[in-house]
Design a protein around this motif. Structure first.
Motif, short mmCIF file in Angstrom:
data_model
loop_
_atom_site.label_atom_id
_atom_site.label_comp_id
_atom_site.label_asym_id
_atom_site.label_seq_id
_atom_site.Cartn_x
_atom_site.Cartn_y
_atom_site.Cartn_z
N GLY A 66 0.82 -1.21 0.00
CA GLY A 66 0.00 0.00 0.00
C GLY A 66 0.85 1.26 0.00
O GLY A 66 0.56 2.22 -0.72
N LEU A 67 1.91 1.26 0.79
CA LEU A 67 2.80 2.42 0.82
C LEU A 67 3.49 2.62 -0.53
O LEU A 67 3.71 3.76 -0.95
N LEU A 68 3.81 1.53 -1.20
CA LEU A 68 4.45 1.64 -2.52
C LEU A 68 3.47 2.15 -3.58
O LEU A 68 3.89 2.64 -4.62
N GLN A 69 2.16 2.06 -3.29
CA GLN A 69 1.14 2.64 -4.16
C GLN A 69 0.80 4.06 -3.73
O GLN A 69 -0.13 4.66 -4.24
N GLN A 70 1.57 4.58 -2.79
CA GLN A 70 1.44 5.94 -2.27
C GLN A 70 0.13 6.18 -1.51
O GLN A 70 -0.37 7.30 -1.45
N PHE A 71 -0.42 5.11 -0.93
CA PHE A 71 -1.48 5.30 0.03
C PHE A 71 -0.89 5.95 1.27
O PHE A 71 0.21 5.57 1.70
N PRO A 72 -1.57 6.93 1.87
CA PRO A 72 -1.06 7.52 3.11
C PRO A 72 -0.87 6.45 4.19
O PRO A 72 -1.67 5.52 4.30
N LEU A 73 0.18 6.60 4.96
CA LEU A 73 0.48 5.63 6.02
C LEU A 73 -0.71 5.44 6.96
O LEU A 73 -1.02 4.32 7.37
N GLN A 74 -1.40 6.54 7.27
CA GLN A 74 -2.52 6.44 8.21
C GLN A 74 -3.65 5.59 7.65
O GLN A 74 -4.30 4.86 8.40
N TYR A 75 -3.89 5.68 6.34
CA TYR A 75 -4.91 4.83 5.74
C TYR A 75 -4.46 3.38 5.69
O TYR A 75 -5.25 2.45 5.87
N VAL A 76 -3.18 3.16 5.42
CA VAL A 76 -2.65 1.80 5.39
C VAL A 76 -2.82 1.12 6.74
O VAL A 76 -3.24 -0.04 6.83
N ASN A 90 -10.09 6.25 7.37
CA ASN A 90 -10.12 5.57 6.08
C ASN A 90 -10.35 6.64 5.01
O ASN A 90 -10.52 7.82 5.36
N PRO A 91 -10.36 6.28 3.74
CA PRO A 91 -10.46 7.32 2.70
C PRO A 91 -11.76 8.12 2.67
O PRO A 91 -11.89 9.03 1.85
N SER A 92 -12.71 7.84 3.56
CA SER A 92 -13.91 8.66 3.63
C SER A 92 -13.72 9.90 4.50
O SER A 92 -14.59 10.78 4.54
N VAL A 93 -12.57 9.97 5.21
CA VAL A 93 -12.30 11.13 6.07
C VAL A 93 -10.88 11.63 5.84
O VAL A 93 -9.98 10.86 5.48
N LEU A 94 -10.70 12.93 6.04
CA LEU A 94 -9.36 13.48 5.98
C LEU A 94 -8.51 12.94 7.12
O LEU A 94 -9.00 12.66 8.21
N ILE A 95 -7.22 12.84 6.88
CA ILE A 95 -6.28 12.49 7.94
C ILE A 95 -6.06 13.72 8.81
O ILE A 95 -5.77 14.81 8.29
N PRO A 96 -6.21 13.63 10.13
CA PRO A 96 -6.01 14.79 10.99
C PRO A 96 -4.60 15.37 10.83
O PRO A 96 -3.62 14.64 10.73
N ARG A 97 -4.54 16.70 10.80
CA ARG A 97 -3.29 17.41 10.55
C ARG A 97 -2.80 18.13 11.81
O ARG A 97 -3.61 18.52 12.67
N ASN A 209 -0.06 11.25 -2.65
CA ASN A 209 -0.66 10.50 -1.54
C ASN A 209 -1.85 11.23 -0.94
O ASN A 209 -2.74 10.61 -0.34
N VAL A 210 -1.89 12.56 -1.09
CA VAL A 210 -3.06 13.33 -0.67
C VAL A 210 -4.07 13.39 -1.81
O VAL A 210 -5.25 13.06 -1.63
N LEU A 211 -3.63 13.80 -2.97
CA LEU A 211 -4.52 14.07 -4.10
C LEU A 211 -5.26 12.82 -4.57
O LEU A 211 -6.44 12.87 -4.94
N ASP A 212 -4.59 11.69 -4.54
CA ASP A 212 -5.18 10.46 -5.09
C ASP A 212 -6.01 9.67 -4.10
O ASP A 212 -6.71 8.73 -4.51
N HIS A 213 -5.93 10.01 -2.81
CA HIS A 213 -6.55 9.12 -1.83
C HIS A 213 -7.44 9.81 -0.81
O HIS A 213 -8.37 9.18 -0.29
N GLU A 214 -7.20 11.08 -0.47
CA GLU A 214 -8.05 11.73 0.52
C GLU A 214 -9.29 12.31 -0.17
O GLU A 214 -9.27 12.64 -1.35
N PRO A 215 -10.42 12.43 0.57
CA PRO A 215 -11.69 12.81 -0.05
C PRO A 215 -11.69 14.25 -0.58
O PRO A 215 -11.50 15.20 0.18
N HIS A 216 -11.91 14.39 -1.87
CA HIS A 216 -11.84 15.71 -2.49
C HIS A 216 -12.93 16.64 -1.96
O HIS A 216 -12.72 17.85 -1.87
N ALA A 217 -14.09 16.10 -1.61
CA ALA A 217 -15.17 16.95 -1.11
C ALA A 217 -14.81 17.64 0.20
O ALA A 217 -15.35 18.69 0.53
#
Length: 288
Positions: A66-76, A90-97, A209-217
């Motif tokens: 998953g990390l090699l597919q550039q999924f964020p570590l937190q989602y992995v 999971n990808p339905s929510v933003l990762i807390p910053r 890893n942000v653009l491809d996986h975190e929810p755009h909405a």
């Protein structure tokens, strides 16, 4: 594959260095070992040439893939940490910053006087994982906290996180951009929001890893309406925020001055820009 603790660790780091810096690769490998094997870096070194239990290998391999597919570590890993609390993500929510942690810390500092938060009515708009609402409730147990989001899947995650962290938060599905839904929302003394604020034209500067996986909405707003959520929330606050209430936003640094002027135009008596730890205009505090 060398499945000793140190051998597997070196193999993971070597694979990840194809995409990440050496420091990032080592940090990710450390988190993988902590999550799946319960080993801190020091304990992993001490484990040395001992063999990793075979039952753990598939999950670790899947995480690295998953990390090699550039999924964020937190989602992995399915976990993130915020204000020393653990959250499912999971990808339905933003990762807390970290910036959002600063926002919560500022709010808590403002209500640090003992007893000041007793009975305080808080509304978190666009709650996502629930991190803001849950952290506020944990630190201000006397407050009444409501959190809304347009996403049903995000609210499911947030409700689970509230249970995990043993706090009572009232979650509700609502679209703050729809004034017809405002009457059903509670009156409040404090509104906190980290709404979508990245313009579509800024997408080109974002990492995959942000653009491809975190929810755009939860991230993006149109270039021609960058303040759409802030305007709606300020309009909502005219009737639903107590006369002595305050409004706290996380903001796009590009629009700090525009947002401050908007707050004054909307009738707020004060509107203060607060800088984050990087020296960027990141927060707006308003009082009625």
């Amino acid at each position: 594959m060398n499945n000793s603790f140190n051998g597997l660790y070196r193999s993971i780091v070597l694979n990840l260095k194809d995409l990440y810096s050496g420091e990032e690769a080592r940090a990710m490998a450390d988190r993988v070992f902590e999550h799946y094997l319960g080993l801190s870096p020091a304990k992993r070194v001490l484990a040395g040439s001992r063999q990793v239990p075979e039952d753990n290998i598939p999950a670790i391999q899947a995480a690295v893939a998953g990390l090699l597919q550039q999924f964020p570590l937190q989602y992995v890993l399915g976990k993130a940490y915020f204000m020393d609390l653990e959250f499912d993500v999971n990808p339905s929510v933003l990762i807390p910053r970290p910036e959002t942690e600063e926002l919560v810390s500022l709010v808590l500092k403002a209500y640090a006087i003992p007893g000041q938060a007793s009975g305080l009515r808080i509304l978190d708009i666009g709650t996502g994982s629930g991190c803001i609402a849950i952290a506020l409730k944990r630190n201000l147990p006397g407050a009444q906290v409501t959190a809304i989001d347009i996403s049903e899947s995000a609210l499911e995650v947030a409700a689970g996180n509230a249970a995990r962290n043993q706090v009572a938060v009232n979650f509700a599905q609502a679209d703050i951009l729809d004034p017809a839904q405002w009457p059903a929302l509670p009156y409040c003394d404090l509104i906190v929001s980290n709404p979508p604020y990245v313009t579509l034209s800024e997408m080109q500067y974002m990492l995959p890893n942000v653009l491809d996986h975190e929810p755009h909405a939860a991230l993006f707003v149109p270039d021609n309406e960058p303040l759409v959520f802030y305007r709606a929330i300020m309009d909502f606050a005219k009737n639903k925020l107590a006369e002595t209430g305050s409004l706290w936003f996380e903001i796009n640094e590009i629009f700090g001055n525009e947002l401050r002027n908007l707050a004054f135009d909307q009738g707020f008596s004060t509107a203060n820009i607060i800088f984050d730890f990087q020296g960027k205009s990141r927060f707006l505090q308003c009082h009625k």
